[in-house]
Write a protein that holds these residues in place. Structure first.
Motif, mmCIF file in Angstrom:
data_model
loop_
_atom_site.group_PDB
_atom_site.id
_atom_site.type_symbol
_atom_site.label_atom_id
_atom_site.label_comp_id
_atom_site.label_asym_id
_atom_site.label_seq_id
_atom_site.Cartn_x
_atom_site.Cartn_y
_atom_site.Cartn_z
ATOM 1 N N HIS A 1 10.272 -1.621 -22.535
ATOM 2 C CA HIS A 1 10.196 -1.286 -20.968
ATOM 3 C C HIS A 1 10.755 0.175 -20.887
ATOM 4 O O HIS A 1 11.642 0.653 -21.201
ATOM 5 C CB HIS A 1 11.158 -2.307 -20.304
ATOM 6 N N GLY A 2 9.794 0.644 -20.024
ATOM 7 C CA GLY A 2 10.091 2.150 -19.477
ATOM 8 C C GLY A 2 10.209 3.196 -20.370
ATOM 9 O O GLY A 2 10.768 4.493 -20.174
ATOM 10 N N ARG A 3 9.321 3.050 -21.384
ATOM 11 C CA ARG A 3 9.499 4.169 -22.516
ATOM 12 C C ARG A 3 8.071 4.618 -22.823
ATOM 13 O O ARG A 3 7.217 3.808 -22.865
ATOM 14 C CB ARG A 3 10.145 3.584 -23.785
ATOM 15 N N ALA A 4 7.870 5.871 -23.090
ATOM 16 C CA ALA A 4 6.487 6.551 -23.289
ATOM 17 C C ALA A 4 6.176 6.464 -24.701
ATOM 18 O O ALA A 4 6.645 7.478 -25.352
ATOM 19 C CB ALA A 4 6.291 7.731 -22.539
ATOM 20 N N THR A 5 6.323 5.294 -25.283
ATOM 21 C CA THR A 5 6.025 5.132 -26.896
ATOM 22 C C THR A 5 4.793 4.582 -27.170
ATOM 23 O O THR A 5 4.195 3.897 -26.630
ATOM 24 C CB THR A 5 7.131 4.202 -27.208
ATOM 25 N N LEU A 6 4.382 4.856 -28.413
ATOM 26 C CA LEU A 6 3.107 4.214 -28.774
ATOM 27 C C LEU A 6 3.286 2.893 -29.302
ATOM 28 O O LEU A 6 4.129 2.427 -29.582
ATOM 29 C CB LEU A 6 2.588 4.990 -30.023
ATOM 30 N N ASP A 7 2.127 1.899 -28.874
ATOM 31 C CA ASP A 7 2.310 0.550 -29.171
ATOM 32 C C ASP A 7 2.377 0.429 -30.577
ATOM 33 O O ASP A 7 1.809 1.006 -31.476
ATOM 34 C CB ASP A 7 1.018 -0.268 -28.665
ATOM 35 N N ARG A 8 3.565 -0.522 -30.944
ATOM 36 C CA ARG A 8 3.965 -0.312 -32.384
ATOM 37 C C ARG A 8 2.702 -1.070 -33.487
ATOM 38 O O ARG A 8 2.460 -0.463 -34.308
ATOM 39 C CB ARG A 8 5.069 -1.247 -32.791
ATOM 40 N N PRO A 9 1.898 -2.168 -32.974
ATOM 41 C CA PRO A 9 0.989 -2.544 -33.915
ATOM 42 C C PRO A 9 -0.175 -1.661 -33.799
ATOM 43 O O PRO A 9 -0.709 -1.534 -35.155
ATOM 44 C CB PRO A 9 0.395 -3.726 -33.011
ATOM 45 N N LEU A 10 -0.305 -0.699 -33.004
ATOM 46 C CA LEU A 10 -1.451 0.379 -32.981
ATOM 47 C C LEU A 10 -1.000 1.270 -34.061
ATOM 48 O O LEU A 10 -1.608 1.854 -34.708
ATOM 49 C CB LEU A 10 -1.757 0.939 -31.735
ATOM 50 N N LYS A 11 0.443 1.659 -34.168
ATOM 51 C CA LYS A 11 0.897 2.526 -34.988
ATOM 52 C C LYS A 11 0.795 2.157 -36.357
ATOM 53 O O LYS A 11 0.379 2.884 -37.348
ATOM 54 C CB LYS A 11 2.411 2.809 -34.539
ATOM 55 N N ALA A 12 1.144 0.832 -36.581
ATOM 56 C CA ALA A 12 1.131 0.276 -38.036
ATOM 57 C C ALA A 12 -0.379 0.254 -38.390
ATOM 58 O O ALA A 12 -0.624 0.584 -39.618
ATOM 59 C CB ALA A 12 1.521 -1.374 -38.056
ATOM 60 N N LEU A 13 -1.390 -0.020 -37.522
ATOM 61 C CA LEU A 13 -2.825 -0.225 -37.802
ATOM 62 C C LEU A 13 -3.372 1.294 -38.300
ATOM 63 O O LEU A 13 -4.021 1.583 -39.290
ATOM 64 C CB LEU A 13 -3.811 -0.794 -36.543
ATOM 65 N N ALA A 14 -2.870 2.218 -37.415
ATOM 66 C CA ALA A 14 -3.196 3.507 -37.904
ATOM 67 C C ALA A 14 -2.682 4.325 -38.985
ATOM 68 O O ALA A 14 -3.316 4.939 -39.956
ATOM 69 C CB ALA A 14 -2.968 4.631 -36.610
ATOM 70 N N ARG A 15 -1.347 3.813 -39.254
ATOM 71 C CA ARG A 15 -0.601 4.377 -40.441
ATOM 72 C C ARG A 15 -1.111 3.621 -41.734
ATOM 73 O O ARG A 15 -1.057 4.305 -42.745
ATOM 74 C CB ARG A 15 0.807 3.783 -40.348
ATOM 75 N N CYS A 16 -1.956 2.609 -41.687
ATOM 76 C CA CYS A 16 -2.339 2.045 -42.925
ATOM 77 C C CYS A 16 -3.902 2.689 -43.090
ATOM 78 O O CYS A 16 -4.695 2.217 -44.065
ATOM 79 C CB CYS A 16 -2.481 0.610 -42.990
ATOM 80 N N GLY A 17 -4.141 3.705 -42.232
ATOM 81 C CA GLY A 17 -5.638 4.122 -42.506
ATOM 82 C C GLY A 17 -6.555 3.579 -41.927
ATOM 83 O O GLY A 17 -7.887 3.988 -42.261
#
Length: 674
Positions: free
Chosen positions: A375-391
């Motif tokens: 809440h209230g943080r400008a952060t990247l959605d974590r599942p999206l980050k994990a998906l991108a990190r696995c290429g």
């Protein structure tokens, strides 16, 4: 409890934050009738009086009062005080302890604290039978560590195992037996025999699991041959019988202790049982993977959640084929239990390419729009980050949506680099966002640096005007301006010859704080090594700072044979007393001079001295081909090692798994190139 407390000259003593004059207030707070005040006081003791394991004169002066508090029957939350005393008395390092062996202490204060807790350890004998179950859970470990009569302690633990009425306390007694077997070899045999007897029916599943975990750590040869099926069956049986905890409701105060309590797993006892077993099994990765698969197949969500968290330590420390457990962790993303989904996302985030077996589930979760950002943080959605990190390219459209927002989370630019060429459609959006970064804002660097990184990773030279806007327009007095200039120059260098219009700006930087980065970028843009040699040779001089010398060596290595005038300075750097300087100097010596003789001894020494240098060394060995053959024994040994290279240094950072996988990739490439 506090007799004589005002006679102590607390104001003349210190803790982590200066004067210890407030310690009496903290000690009295531990006896407060209000739960929140007790929690705040305990937090203060850990935060100041015993900060990060340190022992001060005020810590030593507190020990008698802590013992008085711990032994005061009826006082709530004394279990935490017992744990604090045990922590003050000595670390969890079990080597060399017990049976009269001397312990190594950081300083005299630690030695005096250990002696003081040992002197008062008779209190723990009474606490093993205290009326408060929380105290009885904390007492066995402290008793084993500090009481000087192991046979008496062993007899008491066995007696309490027979008479203890609380299911939640008996595993702590079993843990005490295992600890006693490890710390006191003279009493180990009867303690191990007792553990073996507890592994079988009719004992309840939780107690049997606790005994198996302790047996694995102190006498693995006594474990049953069918360990994994036995543990999985016990786990499932226990899950069916488990009752809601009778532990009192905790406060929600904004303290470290409060935060840790809120983070406890739903089934804390089950988590501890399995954590002990996993840690004891260590390198037996096949057994641990089979155990995880059994846990992750449980009908009980708490069991599956515990399994996800247990997997994190395994993945970070050991190399193995993890496709099956990772796929099963991916299955947890479809759970209705928020705690379980969050645990799965947290583990998949740091796996990078190893998360690929869970990519379909990650993509489905991203498509669902479930918000994992907090809440209230400008952060990247974590599942999206994990998906991108696995290429996985399925992350690209969603990252595009993120980049269309006015406020772009900082992780976005760095995450894009893991997608490779698939992220090319994102480059124009990165450029647009970079053009909007204000030039004189306190957060200019924080906003621009990730965007610059992403543009550099994509080699998007169309963004040269926007990068030059930052270089020319940022006020000189701006905080982090030097860091912003360095990031901008590095990005221009990544663009290469297509950034020729930036050459004048880079030339202006050759005499400033960022001369090395500018010279490296200018060489990349114009291809003229001779023009940048003076700046790089100057940075290589002995009187310059170590970081600058190392950066200059790396830049000279990229310049190749044309940087031959730098060879004397590089030979001097390769003889440095600092391991990273030696490594950088040796790599550049090869890239510039092509002579392996002064390089390979440096590599062998650095490889053994600091595992963190291995990635740099291996990348150079790939370039060396057959010339690096005399040290290929190191590469073969690395490939044969079951343990991740950073685990030897205790590294548990967010990129340790990725760095290890990259090291293994390059090790294979070394042997192929040779």
């Amino acid at each position: 409890m506090f007799r004589g407390i005002d006679d102590v000259d607390w104001a003349s003593m210190e803790h982590a934050y200066g004067s210890a004059a407030d310690v009496p207030e903290l000690l009295r707070g531990l006896a407060s009738p209000l739960p929140q005040e007790r929690e705040t006081a305990l937090d203060g003791m850990y935060g100041a009086v015993h900060h990060q394991g340190d022992v001060y004169d005020s810590t030593l002066a507190s020990i008698p009062f802590l013992f008085a508090l711990a032994g005061h029957a009826g006082l709530p939350d004394r279990g935490g005080i017992v744990e604090l005393l045990a922590s003050i008395g000595g670390s969890d390092d079990e080597e060399g302890a017990g049976d009269g062996q001397d312990e190594d202490f950081e300083d005299d204060n630690h030695a005096m604290a250990h002696a003081a807790v040992r002197a008062g350890a008779a209190v723990f004998l009474d606490l093993v039978t205290d009326g408060d179950p929380e105290v009885r859970r904390a007492a066995p470990s402290a008793l084993v560590r500090f009481h000087g009569e192991p046979p008496r302690v062993l007899a008491l633990l066995r007696e309490r195992l027979r008479d203890e009425p609380e299911d939640g306390v008996r595993p702590a007694l079993v843990e005490g037996l295992g600890l006693l077997a490890r710390l006191h070899p003279g009493s180990a045999a009867p303690a191990v025999d007792c553990l073996v007897s507890l592994c079988d029916a009719p004992h309840d599943p939780g107690l049997r699991l606790a005994a198996l975990g302790q047996l694995a750590s102190c006498a693995p040869h006594r474990l049953p041959a069918d360990l994994v099926p036995t543990v999985v069956a016990l786990l499932h049986t226990r899950s069916q019988r488990i009752r809601p905890s009778n532990e009192p409701v905790r406060t929600s105060s904004d303290t470290l202790i409060g935060s840790l309590r809120r983070m406890r797993p739903a089934d804390e006892e089950g988590a501890q049982l399995l954590r002990t077993l996993h840690q004891a099994l260590g390198a037996r990765t096949a057994d641990r993977i089979a155990l995880l698969k059994g846990q992750l197949s449980s009908r009980n969500t708490a069991d599956r959640c515990n399994a996800v968290w247990m997997s994190a330590g395994l993945f970070r420390e050991w190399r193995a084929a993890y496709e099956e457990p990772v796929a099963l962790i991916g299955e947890q993303l479809g759970s209705e239990e928020e705690r379980l989904r969050g645990a799965a996302v947290s583990v998949l985030e740091f796996l990078f390419t190893l998360a690929a077996p869970a990519a379909d589930r990650l993509a489905a979760l991203v498509e669902s729009g479930t918000d994992f950002r907090g809440h209230g943080r400008a952060t990247l959605d974590r599942p999206l980050k994990a998906l991108a990190r696995c290429g996985d390219a399925r992350a690209v459209p969603h990252l595009a949506e993120v980049l269309r927002h006015p406020v772009v989370p900082n992780e976005t630019g760095y995450t894009i680099g893991h997608l490779g060429p698939a992220a090319a459609p994102l480059a124009p959006l990165l450029r647009e966002r970079l053009a909007e970064v204000p030039l004189g804002s306190p957060d200019t660097y924080d906003r621009a640096a990730p965007l610059l990184y992403g543009l550099g990773a994509l080699r998007y030279a169309e963004a040269v005007p926007e990068v030059l806007r930052l270089l020319h327009g940022t006020p000189r007095e701006l905080r982090s301006r030097d860091a912003l200039v360095k990031a901008s120059a590095r990005t221009l260098g990544a663009f290469g010859a297509r950034a020729r219009e930036a050459a004048p700006a880079l030339r202006e930087l050759l005499t400033g704080e960022n001369a090395v980065t500018a010279a490296d970028a200018l060489r990349s843009v114009e291809g003229d090594v001779e023009a940048v040699l003076p700046a790089l040779l100057g940075a290589l001089a002995p009187e310059r700072n170590a970081g600058g010398r190392r950066a200059a060596a790396e830049a000279l290595g990229r310049a190749g044979a044309a940087a031959a005038p730098a060879l004397p300075g590089l030979r001097r750097l390769a003889d440095s007393s600092e391991v990273w300087e030696r490594t950088a100097g040796a790599c550049a010596l090869w890239d510039v001079g092509g002579d392996p003789r002064p390089v390979l001894p440096v590599f062998r020494d650095a490889w053994r001295q600091n595992p963190y240098t291995r990635g740099t060394i291996t990348a150079c060995l790939v370039r060396m081909g057959g010339a690096g053959a005399p040290v290929h024994d190191l590469v073969r040994a690395e490939l044969a090692s079951p343990r991740r290279h950073r685990a030897r240094s205790g590294g548990h950072g967010s990129h340790d798994v990725l760095d290890d996988e990259l090291l293994l990739r390059d090790c294979r490439a070394v042997l192929e190139a040779a």
